[in-house]
Each structure stands twice: as C-alpha cells, then as structure tokens.
Design an enzyme around this catalytic site. Sequence first.
Site, PDB file in Angstrom:
ATOM      1  N   ASP A   1       5.721  -6.622  -5.994  1.00 28.08           N
ATOM      2  CA  ASP A   1       5.353  -8.037  -6.031  1.00 28.08           C
ATOM      3  C   ASP A   1       5.242  -8.531  -7.473  1.00 28.08           C
ATOM      4  O   ASP A   1       5.687  -9.634  -7.799  1.00 28.08           O
ATOM      5  CB  ASP A   1       4.011  -8.272  -5.332  1.00 28.08           C
ATOM      6  CG  ASP A   1       4.039  -7.930  -3.856  1.00 28.08           C
ATOM      7  OD1 ASP A   1       5.107  -8.021  -3.232  1.00 28.08           O
ATOM      8  OD2 ASP A   1       2.963  -7.570  -3.328  1.00 28.08           O
TER       9      ASP A   1
ATOM     10  N   ASP B   1      -0.018  -2.635  -0.211  1.00 26.64           N
ATOM     11  CA  ASP B   1      -0.540  -3.390  -1.342  1.00 26.64           C
ATOM     12  C   ASP B   1      -1.806  -2.704  -1.832  1.00 26.64           C
ATOM     13  O   ASP B   1      -2.518  -2.075  -1.047  1.00 26.64           O
ATOM     14  CB  ASP B   1      -0.869  -4.826  -0.929  1.00 26.64           C
ATOM     15  CG  ASP B   1       0.366  -5.649  -0.610  1.00 26.64           C
ATOM     16  OD1 ASP B   1       1.407  -5.421  -1.249  1.00 26.64           O
ATOM     17  OD2 ASP B   1       0.276  -6.531   0.253  1.00 26.64           O
TER      18      ASP B   1
END
Length: 157
Positions: A129, A111
């Site tokens: 995401d 991330d």
Amino acid sequence: MRYYILALIVIIFDQATKWMIVYSMDLHDQIELIPGFLFFTSHRNSGAAWGILEGQMWLFYIVTVIVIAGIVYYMNQMKDESPFLLMGFGLVLGGAIGNFIDRIFLQEVIDFIDVIIFGYDFPIFNIADAALSVGVVLLIIMILIDEWNNKGVNSDE
C-alpha cells in the site's frame, strides 16, 4: 529493467514483512513501536482501502490484472522517459502485485502498519500500500510537471 527490479524489491519486502507478521503475531495483536504514533497491528482486509468493497475479490482480480498490464505497457513505451516517472510505475507495479498475491492465495490482504496522526487512527496498511501511494504521488507530480512544461512551451507560440 531497473524499474522492474524496483517492483521486485517491493514485492519481496512486502511479502517478507507480511510473512513475519502472520508467523509472529496473532490476528489483532499489537506492538507499539513509537508510543502513541506507530504500531504493528496484525489485521486482515478483504476489501480495498478503508475496507471499501469488502469481499469483492472478482473485482480486485480484474482491476489488478488491467492495472498491471497497463503499467507494463507504459513502462515499455516510456523506457526513455524521466527516471521519476518510471520509478512511480515500478512502485505501483510492485505494490499492485504484492497485494494481488495476498488476494489470490489468502482471499484477503495482510495489513500491519498502524499509524495515529494527530489523534486520527489512520487505516492499517502494508508495504505494498505504501509503495502504491508513493508511486501514485510520483506519477501525479511527473504528470503535473509535464503539463506545466508543455503549457510553458505552448504559451510561447
């Protein structure tokens, strides 16, 4: 077919950006892009959103395979439906596969998009995401529109 291409574009963009983060930043390094709002922060997540179910890779493998199979099935069944519905499926498919690749090869998800909204430091996320979120919102909107249209048709009877 074009919605599978959309999924492929999401996967390529997701994996390319993750690769750039891994090879250009150390873990927890941060680059401020928009002061006080948008940062690139090198982060790893072995769970789901907000670190939920951390370390439960077997569960993510099973759920992801079921989700991918379901999306492919519905995309093939609904190939003549609304382009927005199919776009939603394509985004969800690309996002699911993008994070699945990380989980298979790294046992964690990379991330890096870090946003602070009105003082709240939103959980760090990635392109997969974002595609998943936008795709799910599109699917919900299309389902609600379909329900609304069907109720309008049924109420005339």
